[in-house]
Design a protein around this motif. Structure first.
Motif, PDB file in Angstrom:
ATOM      1  N   ILE A  28      -1.894 -21.750  -5.539  1.00  0.00           N
ATOM      2  CA  ILE A  28      -2.423 -20.905  -4.797  1.00  0.00           C
ATOM      3  C   ILE A  28      -1.928 -19.431  -5.482  1.00  0.00           C
ATOM      4  N   GLY A  29      -2.986 -18.630  -5.641  1.00  0.00           N
ATOM      5  CA  GLY A  29      -2.974 -17.426  -6.372  1.00  0.00           C
ATOM      6  C   GLY A  29      -3.609 -16.294  -5.830  1.00  0.00           C
ATOM      7  N   ALA A  30      -3.091 -15.040  -6.503  1.00  0.00           N
ATOM      8  CA  ALA A  30      -3.775 -13.767  -6.039  1.00  0.00           C
ATOM      9  C   ALA A  30      -3.286 -12.952  -7.032  1.00  0.00           C
ATOM     10  N   HIS A  31      -4.263 -11.705  -7.159  1.00  0.00           N
ATOM     11  CA  HIS A  31      -3.772 -10.661  -8.408  1.00  0.00           C
ATOM     12  C   HIS A  31      -2.751  -9.710  -7.397  1.00  0.00           C
ATOM     13  N   TYR A  32      -1.604  -9.105  -8.037  1.00  0.00           N
ATOM     14  CA  TYR A  32      -1.263  -7.926  -7.165  1.00  0.00           C
ATOM     15  C   TYR A  32      -1.251  -6.722  -7.968  1.00  0.00           C
ATOM     16  N   ASP A  33      -1.911  -6.302  -8.959  1.00  0.00           N
ATOM     17  CA  ASP A  33      -2.424  -5.014  -9.495  1.00  0.00           C
ATOM     18  C   ASP A  33      -3.640  -4.607  -8.641  1.00  0.00           C
ATOM     19  N   THR A  34      -3.575  -3.233  -9.018  1.00  0.00           N
ATOM     20  CA  THR A  34      -4.860  -2.500  -8.420  1.00  0.00           C
ATOM     21  C   THR A  34      -5.754  -2.006  -9.501  1.00  0.00           C
ATOM     22  N   GLU A  35      -6.953  -1.377  -9.207  1.00  0.00           N
ATOM     23  CA  GLU A  35      -7.550  -0.642 -10.308  1.00  0.00           C
ATOM     24  C   GLU A  35      -7.048   0.630 -10.498  1.00  0.00           C
ATOM     25  N   TRP A  36      -7.012   0.937 -11.733  1.00  0.00           N
ATOM     26  CA  TRP A  36      -6.753   2.221 -12.295  1.00  0.00           C
ATOM     27  C   TRP A  36      -7.264   3.388 -11.843  1.00  0.00           C
ATOM     28  N   HIS A  37      -8.501   3.326 -11.395  1.00  0.00           N
ATOM     29  CA  HIS A  37      -9.521   4.418 -10.839  1.00  0.00           C
ATOM     30  C   HIS A  37     -10.220   3.755  -9.726  1.00  0.00           C
ATOM     31  N   PRO A  38     -10.658   4.533  -8.754  1.00  0.00           N
ATOM     32  CA  PRO A  38     -10.633   6.216  -8.781  1.00  0.00           C
ATOM     33  C   PRO A  38      -9.071   6.485  -8.549  1.00  0.00           C
ATOM     34  N   PRO A  39      -8.666   7.555  -8.861  1.00  0.00           N
ATOM     35  CA  PRO A  39      -7.349   8.174  -8.319  1.00  0.00           C
ATOM     36  C   PRO A  39      -7.291   7.800  -6.833  1.00  0.00           C
ATOM     37  N   GLY A  40      -6.300   7.502  -6.468  1.00  0.00           N
ATOM     38  CA  GLY A  40      -5.694   7.261  -5.077  1.00  0.00           C
ATOM     39  C   GLY A  40      -6.044   5.874  -4.602  1.00  0.00           C
ATOM     40  N   PHE A  41      -6.627   5.019  -5.335  1.00  0.00           N
ATOM     41  CA  PHE A  41      -6.960   3.711  -4.940  1.00  0.00           C
ATOM     42  C   PHE A  41      -5.881   2.944  -4.616  1.00  0.00           C
ATOM     43  N   VAL A  42      -5.860   2.335  -3.489  1.00  0.00           N
ATOM     44  CA  VAL A  42      -4.593   1.606  -2.938  1.00  0.00           C
ATOM     45  C   VAL A  42      -4.684   0.057  -2.685  1.00  0.00           C
ATOM     46  N   GLY A  43      -5.992  -0.212  -2.865  1.00  0.00           N
ATOM     47  CA  GLY A  43      -6.377  -1.691  -2.717  1.00  0.00           C
ATOM     48  C   GLY A  43      -5.630  -2.383  -1.535  1.00  0.00           C
ATOM     49  N   ALA A  44      -5.824  -2.217  -0.305  1.00  0.00           N
ATOM     50  CA  ALA A  44      -5.521  -2.759   0.959  1.00  0.00           C
ATOM     51  C   ALA A  44      -6.054  -4.342   0.935  1.00  0.00           C
ATOM     52  N   VAL A  59       0.786  -1.323   0.034  1.00  0.00           N
ATOM     53  CA  VAL A  59       0.050  -0.066  -0.021  1.00  0.00           C
ATOM     54  C   VAL A  59       0.899   1.349  -0.031  1.00  0.00           C
ATOM     55  N   ALA A  60       2.128   1.239   0.679  1.00  0.00           N
ATOM     56  CA  ALA A  60       2.798   2.384   0.808  1.00  0.00           C
ATOM     57  C   ALA A  60       3.442   2.731  -0.713  1.00  0.00           C
ATOM     58  N   VAL A  61       3.354   1.918  -1.675  1.00  0.00           N
ATOM     59  CA  VAL A  61       3.754   2.053  -3.104  1.00  0.00           C
ATOM     60  C   VAL A  61       2.805   3.046  -3.653  1.00  0.00           C
ATOM     61  N   GLY A  62       1.491   3.065  -3.392  1.00  0.00           N
ATOM     62  CA  GLY A  62       0.482   3.685  -3.846  1.00  0.00           C
ATOM     63  C   GLY A  62      -0.224   2.911  -4.761  1.00  0.00           C
ATOM     64  N   GLN A  63      -1.140   3.740  -5.644  1.00  0.00           N
ATOM     65  CA  GLN A  63      -1.843   3.089  -6.535  1.00  0.00           C
ATOM     66  C   GLN A  63      -1.001   2.345  -7.540  1.00  0.00           C
ATOM     67  N   ARG A  64      -1.505   0.873  -8.004  1.00  0.00           N
ATOM     68  CA  ARG A  64      -0.390   0.239  -8.804  1.00  0.00           C
ATOM     69  C   ARG A  64      -1.102  -0.635  -9.881  1.00  0.00           C
ATOM     70  N   PRO A  65      -1.651   0.338 -10.848  1.00  0.00           N
ATOM     71  CA  PRO A  65      -2.433  -0.493 -11.919  1.00  0.00           C
ATOM     72  C   PRO A  65      -1.472  -1.280 -12.794  1.00  0.00           C
TER      73      PRO A  65
END
Length: 289
Positions: A99-115, A35-41
């Motif tokens: 065992i899987g998960a996704h590591y990208d986040t939404e590109w919108h809304p601005p500021g979305f950090v996907g905790a 999350v400290a990285v910020g938005q990560r699309p």
């Protein structure tokens, strides 16, 4: 830089699990680091840099049986290019447990950090990579730990087209490895406070029953009540389409989904710990067959 902190060795919070293999406190530190990285699309410089950190963290322990963690390319196009899955393998007999998960986040809304939407599942996969090797039985099945890129839809993708223009990493991995995976466990919204995980409507019922049995074995049955929630189009779908028994651990009632309020303060390390212990136990049980 590695995604690791001092103090691995137990969750001091009031966990709902009686097992002690998965370190919920350490997993939460991995959530915070992402999350400290910020938005990560997908395709962003932030995500590509994080991908290197995640890969290097997976292969950092010279005593780990994990084979060299590596990138696998994912077909992509503008405006999101250069997508790649992160894959690590604990060698064993076929067929593999993924065992899987996704590591990208939404590109919108601005500021979305996907905790919860991305970071929590990724952290759990990373922590399972650390915890599982010592817990697996002899002659265990191969374990594949896969972090999918491009799960979220790119700009211009409608809700109706989500299954076709999103899920890019999982579709690419399933297509590249047909017949190799025997069971697939997907981790998505898995750490929110007061979470309850009923079977996601598309998830394989028999494998879900085995998950609930594993939860009972580790004392986490309270967060896996009986019942079914609606079906979710998620990274397990490409594997289900190949006939692979697959389940999606997701609390789709999470009220902060797809909003800038999806932040670390909404999460509970005890829930993350209970999910991690349950998945560890399920993996051990499946490996004995």
């Amino acid at each position: 830089m590695l995604l690791a902190v001092a103090g691995c060795g137990g969750d001091d919070s009031d966990s709902s699990s009686s097992a002690n293999r998965f370190d919920g406190a350490h997993a939460m530190s991995l959530v915070r680091a992402q999350v400290a990285v910020g938005q990560r699309p997908a395709g962003s410089e932030q995500l590509r840099n994080l991908a290197v950190v995640l890969r290097d963290t997976l292969k950092a322990d010279p005593d780990s049986p994990i084979e060299d963690a590596h990138f696998e390319p994912v077909p992509s196009s503008a405006p999101q290019r250069g997508l790649r899955n992160i894959v690590a393998v604990i060698p064993g007999r076929a067929p593999a447990i993924l065992i899987g998960a996704h590591y990208d986040t939404e590109w919108h809304p601005p500021g979305f950090v996907g905790a919860n939407d991305g970071a929590a599942g990724t952290a759990a996969v990373m922590e399972l990579a650390r915890a599982l090797p010592a817990a697996l039985p002899d002659d265990h099945r191969e374990i594949r730990l896969v972090l999918f890129d491009g799960e979220e839809e790119p700009p211009g993708c409608s809700d109706q087209d989500f299954q076709f223009c999103a899920l890019r990493g999982s579709r690419a991995y399933a297509a590249a490895h047909p017949g190799e995976v025997g069971d697939m466990i997907l981790l998505d919204y898995i750490a929110n406070r007061d979470a309850r995980f009923r079977r996601e409507g598309n998830s394989n019922p028999a494998l879900w029953d085995q998950l609930r049995q594993a939860a009972e074995e580790v004392g986490a049955e309270a967060i896996f009540p009986p019942g079914v929630q609606g079906g979710v189009i998620d990274d397990h779908i490409p594997f289900l389409e190949q006939g692979v028994p697959s389940i999606d651990l997701i609390d789709f009632n999470y009220p902060y989904a797809d909003t800038v309020e999806d932040t670390v303060d909404k999460l509970d390390p005890a829930v993350l710990d209970a999910v991690g212990e349950t998945v560890a136990q399920l993996t051990i049980n499946l490996s004995e067959r």
